[in-house]
Design an enzyme around this catalytic site. Structure first.
Site, PDB file in Angstrom:
ATOM      1  N   ASP A  50      39.926  40.455  34.821  1.00 46.33           N
ATOM      2  CA  ASP A  50      38.663  39.741  34.644  1.00 46.33           C
ATOM      3  C   ASP A  50      38.123  39.196  35.961  1.00 46.33           C
ATOM      4  OD1 ASP A  50      40.825  37.999  34.667  1.00 46.33           O
ATOM      5  OD2 ASP A  50      40.180  36.821  32.944  1.00 46.33           O
ATOM      6  N   HIS A  51      38.864  39.419  37.042  1.00 47.95           N
ATOM      7  CA  HIS A  51      38.427  39.047  38.386  1.00 47.95           C
ATOM      8  C   HIS A  51      38.070  40.304  39.186  1.00 47.95           C
ATOM      9  CE1 HIS A  51      40.023  34.799  38.507  1.00 47.95           C
ATOM     10  NE2 HIS A  51      40.684  35.278  37.459  1.00 47.95           N
TER      11      HIS A  51
ATOM     12  N   ASN B 145      40.580  28.860  41.172  1.00 44.51           N
ATOM     13  CA  ASN B 145      40.196  28.443  39.826  1.00 44.51           C
ATOM     14  C   ASN B 145      39.161  27.323  39.793  1.00 44.51           C
ATOM     15  OD1 ASN B 145      41.081  29.813  37.420  1.00 44.51           O
ATOM     16  ND2 ASN B 145      43.177  29.529  38.152  1.00 44.51           N
TER      17      ASN B 145
ATOM     18  N   ASP C 116      42.944  32.852  44.076  1.00 42.91           N
ATOM     19  CA  ASP C 116      42.257  32.368  42.888  1.00 42.91           C
ATOM     20  C   ASP C 116      42.466  30.862  42.859  1.00 42.91           C
ATOM     21  OD1 ASP C 116      41.263  31.706  40.442  1.00 42.91           O
ATOM     22  OD2 ASP C 116      42.626  32.966  39.275  1.00 42.91           O
TER      23      ASP C 116
ATOM     24  N   TYR D  94      47.498  30.708  43.997  1.00 40.78           N
ATOM     25  CA  TYR D  94      47.023  30.807  42.625  1.00 40.78           C
ATOM     26  C   TYR D  94      47.073  29.398  42.039  1.00 40.78           C
ATOM     27  CZ  TYR D  94      46.860  32.073  37.653  1.00 40.78           C
ATOM     28  OH  TYR D  94      46.525  32.164  36.317  1.00 40.78           O
TER      29      TYR D  94
ATOM     30  N   ASN E 184      42.875  38.462  41.873  1.00 45.45           N
ATOM     31  CA  ASN E 184      43.714  38.102  40.731  1.00 45.45           C
ATOM     32  C   ASN E 184      43.791  39.343  39.852  1.00 45.45           C
ATOM     33  OD1 ASN E 184      44.403  37.426  38.002  1.00 45.45           O
ATOM     34  ND2 ASN E 184      44.100  35.274  38.481  1.00 45.45           N
TER      35      ASN E 184
ATOM     36  N   GLU F   8      48.493  36.180  40.080  1.00 48.27           N
ATOM     37  CA  GLU F   8      48.833  36.410  38.680  1.00 48.27           C
ATOM     38  C   GLU F   8      49.475  37.776  38.507  1.00 48.27           C
ATOM     39  OE1 GLU F   8      47.106  35.127  34.309  1.00 48.27           O
ATOM     40  OE2 GLU F   8      45.683  35.342  35.962  1.00 48.27           O
TER      41      GLU F   8
END
Length: 262
Positions: free
Chosen positions: A252-253, A152, A150, A107, A9, A36
């Site tokens: 942040d991934h 999540n 991702d 995603y 991501n 993303e």
């Protein structure tokens, strides 16, 4: 045929083109799946990727939000995309490699802040998305396929920094874990990362909110590599490139890797 696949991501492929190029130069996966991307397909900066040998791409994009892309050194053709839960979001793309392996890049919606669909529409959308993924794989049984992205959700107790503290936090709630398990079962998917690394804390995401993400180490394993059971034994060399979380202007991934001999 042996190949390495990575999923990441990237949180804006145009803003973070330099670190995508860094990954491609230093790690050189044969296939890179991005989520993303936050870009229309025609605005994805492909020139630099192509110069490094990534001459094949399938993607779905939209301005400023969502977006998925698969970059490949190996010849690849598009194999479709689905709009689960009819959100109108660019959240899924599939490509087929020349060896017949289909790669699904997902995603999954993040789900907002409150794990209650009655007060949080986004949480309901996340559950509905996973339900439709489950039903679609039930109806279209995948074979010789890899699913990455991702998702999540951090499903296992050792996929989060504190299982008890996160049981009521979106991404680790029991209802999300249950929905993900049903989706995994529907396609006979095997979690390749945990097949290779069966024990121990393992994360792929660390919040931007942490002043020192590395020292705090309050991570979650939100990014996954799965394979159908007919090829799962061919998966190996799984790893998380944790260092990438500390690169300049990082996502942040962190990227998650696996290799396959098919």
């Amino acid at each position: 045929m042996s190949f390495t696949i990575a999923t990441w991501n990237i949180n804006s492929v145009r803003l973070r083109e330099p670190i995508v190029l860094k990954l491609l130069e230093e790690e050189a996966p044969d296939v890179l799946c991005l989520q993303e991307c936050k870009s229309p397909v025609d605005k994805i900066p492909t020139e630099g990727f192509q110069a490094l040998g990534y001459t094949h791409m399938v993607a779905r994009g939209q301005k400023g939000y969502n977006g998925v892309a698969i970059l490949s050194k190996i010849p690849m053709v598009e194999a479709g995309s689905e709009d689960f839960a009819s959100l109108g979001h660019a959240r899924h793309i599939a490509g087929q490699l020349e060896n017949g392996v289909t790669i699904h890049n997902f995603y999954v919606p993040a789900g907002g802040d409150k794990p209650d669909r009655e007060i949080n529409e986004k949480f309901g959308q996340k559950l509905d998305y996973l339900t439709e993924m489950r039903d679609w794989f039930h109806a279209n049984k995948p074979e010789k396929s890899i699913l990455v992205g991702d998702l999540n959700i951090a499903p296992r107790e050792d996929d989060v920094w504190d299982h008890k503290k996160l049981l009521k936090i979106v991404s680790h709630t029991p209802i999300e874990v249950e929905h993900l398990a049903e989706t995994q079962d529907s396609g006979n998917w095997v979690d390749i990362t945990r097949q290779d690394i069966p024990e121990g804390l393992l994360y792929s995401w660390w919040s931007y909110r942490a002043r020192d993400w590395d020292a705090a180490d309050k991570g979650r394993r939100l990014d996954h590599v799965w394979a159908t059971s007919d090829i799962s034994s061919a998966g190996h060399k799984s790893r998380v490139l944790r260092d990438a979380r500390g690169w300049e202007k990082p996502s942040d991934h962190a990227p998650v890797f696996a290799a396959f001999d098919i």
